[in-house]
Design an enzyme around this catalytic site. Structure first.
Site, PDB file in Angstrom:
ATOM      1  N   HIS A  63       0.958  -1.249   0.049  1.00  0.00           N
ATOM      2  CA  HIS A  63       0.059   0.192   0.173  1.00  0.00           C
ATOM      3  C   HIS A  63       1.090   1.068  -0.151  1.00  0.00           C
ATOM      4  CE1 HIS A  63      -3.033   2.794   2.080  1.00  0.00           C
ATOM      5  NE2 HIS A  63      -3.868   2.450   1.432  1.00  0.00           N
ATOM      6  N   ASP A  73       2.527  -4.592   7.833  1.00  0.00           N
ATOM      7  CA  ASP A  73       1.686  -3.843   8.329  1.00  0.00           C
ATOM      8  C   ASP A  73       0.528  -4.888   8.137  1.00  0.00           C
ATOM      9  OD1 ASP A  73      -0.237  -2.567   6.972  1.00  0.00           O
ATOM     10  OD2 ASP A  73       0.828  -1.869   5.200  1.00  0.00           O
ATOM     11  N   GLN A 102      -4.452  -4.553   7.096  1.00  0.00           N
ATOM     12  CA  GLN A 102      -5.563  -6.159   6.365  1.00  0.00           C
ATOM     13  C   GLN A 102      -5.513  -7.775   6.990  1.00  0.00           C
ATOM     14  OE1 GLN A 102      -8.344  -4.885   4.434  1.00  0.00           O
ATOM     15  NE2 GLN A 102      -6.787  -3.142   3.408  1.00  0.00           N
ATOM     16  N   LYS A 118     -10.483  -0.058   9.732  1.00  0.00           N
ATOM     17  CA  LYS A 118     -11.232  -1.413   9.201  1.00  0.00           C
ATOM     18  C   LYS A 118     -10.853  -1.998   9.672  1.00  0.00           C
ATOM     19  CE  LYS A 118      -7.047  -0.577   6.006  1.00  0.00           C
ATOM     20  NZ  LYS A 118      -7.415   0.403   4.320  1.00  0.00           N
ATOM     21  N   CYS A 170      -4.480   2.515  -4.242  1.00  0.00           N
ATOM     22  CA  CYS A 170      -3.085   2.915  -3.258  1.00  0.00           C
ATOM     23  C   CYS A 170      -2.245   2.058  -3.328  1.00  0.00           C
ATOM     24  CB  CYS A 170      -3.441   3.330  -1.387  1.00  0.00           C
ATOM     25  SG  CYS A 170      -5.034   4.428  -1.313  1.00  0.00           S
TER      26      CYS A 170
HETATM   27  C1  LIG Z   1      -2.338  -3.061   3.879  1.00  0.00           C
HETATM   28  C2  LIG Z   1      -2.893  -1.274   4.273  1.00  0.00           C
HETATM   29  N1  LIG Z   1      -1.797  -0.320   4.426  1.00  0.00           N
HETATM   30  C3  LIG Z   1      -1.450   0.267   5.208  1.00  0.00           C
HETATM   31  C4  LIG Z   1      -3.195   1.444   5.469  1.00  0.00           C
HETATM   32  C5  LIG Z   1      -3.630   2.642   5.808  1.00  0.00           C
HETATM   33  O1  LIG Z   1      -4.341   2.345   6.479  1.00  0.00           O
HETATM   34  P1  LIG Z   1      -4.790   3.876   6.971  1.00  0.00           P
HETATM   35  O2  LIG Z   1      -5.963   4.169   6.180  1.00  0.00           O
HETATM   36  O3  LIG Z   1      -5.629   3.922   8.271  1.00  0.00           O
HETATM   37  O4  LIG Z   1      -3.584   5.019   7.781  1.00  0.00           O
HETATM   38  C6  LIG Z   1      -4.099   0.992   4.388  1.00  0.00           C
HETATM   39  C7  LIG Z   1      -5.283   0.801   4.806  1.00  0.00           C
HETATM   40  O5  LIG Z   1      -5.947   1.618   3.372  1.00  0.00           O
HETATM   41  C8  LIG Z   1      -4.048  -1.182   3.879  1.00  0.00           C
HETATM   42  O6  LIG Z   1      -4.972  -1.654   3.414  1.00  0.00           O
END
Ligand SMILES: Cc1ncc(COP(=O)(O)O)c(C=O)c1O
Ligand SMILES: Cc1ncc(COP(=O)(O)O)c(C=O)c1O
Lengths: 148, 419, 419, 148
Positions: free
Chosen positions: B133, B210, B213, B236, B377
């Site tokens: 992401h 990370d 998910q 999420k 993203c």
């Molecule tokens: C794999 C992953 N990493 C990071 C994020 C970023 O999370 P946030 O938008 O809460 O900062 C997301 C979701 O947007 C994601 O799906």
């Protein structure tokens, strides 16, 4: 169903059978525009010429692009509405089209100016899609400026 | 469906799921990977806190201050237990997963910090993957640009798995940190942590996951994983927006320099210098997301009560059902693993000659089906597959096979419109 | 009290104010400078958003995504109008005021940024004041430590005013930025911006205002103030926790390097480089505080409906009343201006031989009076006055003279206990 | 009224008339402890000696500090309970006192061990004040360790 107002037959027609697509020589200016939020892209070339009436006319608009039906159909409609017309008249169409797109569905389109582009009126109700419809038109305006 | 898991009862907890959209469409929400919906238990916990217990935390001695502090720190206990953190003090509340990832990235190459492990300069390397992401790409790009370090990455195979064949060449003595996604937000792939971790340990590199998910969808135990840092996000996992979590090994959190400066992260302040509070407070400058922590605590309680294993099982069944059902759509190209092994309920695909934005728009307009369209993203991953965008369906505990049937009907209609 | 301002009607909007504390004590909340309470209008806006409209912003085309985006961006419009920002794009949502201050501090001395104004190294100077909140001290200390720049500060006079006598020696060609509090969270002092700004302009320094304590209490117009950056925070202005605001001149925000990297703050991402979204999105990495922005928008609507001038007038009357009433407490030492000119409704004091913690504890335990005791995240200011702590009363739109009467009775009781 | 349980007469008495206050010579170890959340501070000196019974005894505990009534009274009570006693016995008091303070008001205090320190039982119900009550006792434990 709401979608009907967005996906007009005319838009789908232009999407499936785009007019004037492809990059051609000669041209006065080439521009590349991107819509970062959805990744739609267009490369557009404009060739102007002096018309019989003394004004500047659009000799050709050629383009390549990728994106959704709205952005692709917009380029095709733009091709039809601009090629052969006076530059000033086409810029008036750009302005009217921009006004319509930013009107959030509240603006009454001027059909006399817009011609087929009036089919995009429904897009104005979808803020996320307005940029798709405008991509080709903004590229065109930019290219015309650079051609002069 | 498993017998103990009553999806209809669960759906009743989520008020938005019974909402009627304009034009009388029912809502079919298949976009939980983007952000999940919130159960009444979470919404009410937040409302109740604001209506009867709210005060600033940490600083106040009075009744409301104590109640808020207890609720806020209580949420930390709940989150710690939820992910098997060895200590509650290893849970840092951030504003989202992105801040958690940036916090760790900013810990490197900071002249304030003399710990060798966080030194970063030319010749040092950061390793990520091609399926990240943007929130796990850009912080490391910025770090590399600030410090002159080099960013490298694992490639992705055609079937959407991490390509570890070059592991030993990629992760070397030069590597300071490997940061990778636990479960891909596009492919659904669940990445193997152990081999990467083993190699990182060999060369003395730190490892960050990370888990944005994965934590919402399966039992994640940070101690069992054995990594150094884990980031995830409240919104999420049926929790509120405005709060994320960084878990880190205490010893590392203690060695790291402070990130944001301000109230609550200090021990003592003079005009010309400061000493800092013990972790986790060292990393929580200013008034924290108090009401959001209360909501996240309630979310963790909710997920625990339903059972993470039951949720995982339900999603697995839904995913199998969906993968099967989508096969009947002519020309549909799945981007990601087609088998159920090591994959979650996130399914991305393309349809020939129909742009995902048109797919999403028609599904929404005509059927009230909310999917996500675009690059989610994860633009580099899309570039790798040579496509500008995909349509993504992401499933959660409240989804049903009937909703997948509706999706399939919707996709047939999309094809008809553009046929 | 002014005739148009009906404090009893206002109190009904804040459900917590009618709460009974354990032991049957009524709540007398005199700690709004720490964090304010929330009206039903704010609580309900958040609940309603989560129950019926929630989706992630920016990324989603579907109905919920559009509704959430509209609500989130609508809150930006409201906040922009509330502080007279020339453009909505100059409003950056952060997690709190501290993040906003850190964001600007991190913009300096970053090798990624080539703009001269944000260069920072040995020989460069940062100027703050001795009356700052830790959140406007520590970020600049950290910046000075990272870059080798020098931190300097305005002293404070015995009566709690900024000592500007050394202005020209303090703010010089070496100064890159002056960051100061608009209204002190301890003294109540409202600082004169114009002379500092004029000097800063002379020497080419930027000016940042920490308006955390002014924006909630008086009409603040950033364009009229003429400074470069303003920070404030939602939870002190009847809004929720988890959201703060940075306002900055567009041209400066555009010149600054990105701070947190991640989703939503990008234009395009490749594995090895990225381009960034236009402001304000460039500074909003990851999922923003969506529900919190909705709450802040409702808070701004609420304050606007009551009227910032009426609120200011009410607080002025309360402050005059309180300053008068506190005079009757033997030995009470006021820390801060005793006159009403350029001061807000924050009143800090000490009692001889009674520690503020004991004052606060008894006020709370016996009378349900919530005040704040300690150094209020302004330890250097307390050091300057030679005291470890103060008792602080901070007033807001929902406070009454009867509550001040109760405070005075409470203080008499405290003195009796320790007499 | 809840406060009564916090501000026991005995605590107020010790606060107003602190026993053994002041820094004295000779000493084996001096420590300085701070409670950063509320700014309470204490400097404490401990002098040990060999007792007639063969064990180590506390010859003197001297201190200076600033802070709330709870933290100041705790130091005064500590002085009374430790000076003249066997070191091991005083450490047992420290442990019992710590257990009581961390008991959130649920722990039944052992009066036989705690003596006057039992007056602090009410503090355990106030998490924010527990550190005040413990400040002197933690400093004492630290100083004893350093004296050996
Ligand atoms: C794999 C992953 N990493 C990071 C994020 C970023 O999370 P946030 O938008 O809460 O900062 C997301 C979701 O947007 C994601 O799906
Ligand atoms: C003057 C001042 N500046 C900054 C802050 C920090 O605000 P926040 O805690 O929302 O970051 C506060 C309040 O705590 C304050 O009073």
């Amino acid at each position: 169903m709401i979608a009907e107002s967005l996906y007009q037959e005319l838009i789908l027609e232009h999407y499936k059978h785009p007019q004037g697509r492809g990059l051609r020589e000669p041209y006065d200016a080439e521009v590349h525009h991107v819509n970062p939020t959805c990744g739609d892209e267009i490369t557009m070339r404009v060739k102007l010429k002096d018309g019989a009436d003394g004004g500047r006319h659009v000799a050709d608009v050629s383009y390549e692009g990728q994106g959704c039906s709205i952005s692709q159909a917009a380029a095709s409609v733009l091709y039809e509405l601009t090629v052969g017309s006076r530059v000033e008249d086409t810029l008036q169409v750009v302005d009217e089209f921009t006004r319509l797109m930013h009107g959030r569905g509240q603006v009454e389109p001027d059909e006399a100016v817009l011609g087929d582009a009036v089919a995009f009126a429904g897009v104005a109700k979808y803020p996320a899609r307005v940029k798709c419809a405008l991509l080709a038109w903004m590229a065109y305006k930019d290219a015309v400026v650079r051609s002069s | 469906m498993s017998t103990t898991f009553d999806v209809e009862r669960i759906r009743k907890d989520f008020p938005i799921l019974s909402r009627e959209l304009p034009g009388g469409r029912p809502l079919i929400y298949l976009d939980s990977g983007n952000s999940s919906q919130k159960p009444t238990q979470v919404i009410e916990a937040m409302r109740e806190h604001m209506a009867a217990h709210y005060g600033n935390v940490g600083r106040a001695l009075h009744v409301l201050g104590s109640e808020s502090t207890e609720a806020y720190e209580g949420a930390r206990d709940k989150v710690a237990a939820f992910i098997g953190a060895p200590s509650r003090d290893e849970i840092v509340f951030t504003k989202n997963a992105s801040e958690a990832l940036n916090l760790v990235a900013y810990s490197f190459g900071n002249p304030i910090c003399t710990d060798e492990r966080f030194a970063m300069g030319p010749g040092d390397e950061i390793v990520i993957t091609e399926m990240e992401h943007h929130s796990n790409i850009v912080p490391w790009q910025l770090l590399a640009q600030r410090t002159g370090a080099t960013l490298r990455w694992f490639p992705v195979t055609d079937d959407g798995r991490l390509d570890l064949s070059g592991l030993d060449e990629l992760v070397t003595e030069r590597t300071k940190i490997v940061s990778m996604v636990h479960q891909s937000n596009v492919l659904g792939t669940v990445n193997p942590v152990a081999p990467v971790l083993a190699r990182a340990r060999e060369v003395g590199a730190l490892v960050m996951l990370d888990a944005s998910q994965s934590v919402p969808h399966r039992k994640v135990d940070v101690a069992a994983l054995g990594v150094d840092f884990v980031a995830f996000t409240g919104h999420k996992m049926v929790g509120p927006s405005g709060i994320g979590v960084l878990w880190g090994r205490r010893e590392l959190l203690e060695a790291m320099p402070p990130f944001l400066g301000g109230g609550e992260m200090i021990e003592a302040v003079w005009m010309d210098r400061s000493t800092y509070a013990p972790v986790p407070h060292k990393f929580e400058a200013g008034t924290p997301p108090i009401v959001e922590a209360v909501g996240l605590g309630a979310a963790v309680d909710y997920l625990t009560a339903v059972g993470m294993d039951a949720i995982h099982e339900h999603e697995k069944e839904l995913t199998a059902y969906a993968l099967g059902a989508l096969k009947e759509i002519d020309g549909l190209r799945l981007i990601g693993p087609s088998d159920l092994a090591d994959r979650g309920g996130t399914i991305s695909f393309t349809l020939p000659d129909i742009h995902p934005h048109d797919v999403g728009q028609i599904l929404d307009d005509v059927f009230g089906i909310a999917v996500r369209v675009g690059h989610h993203c994860a633009r580099p991953l899309h570039l790798r597959f040579g496509i500008p965008a995909t349509t993504r369906v992401s499933l959660y505990l409240y989804n049903t096979t009937a909703e997948i049937d509706a999706l399939v009907r919707g996709l047939h209609h999309v094809k008809k419109v553009f046929g």
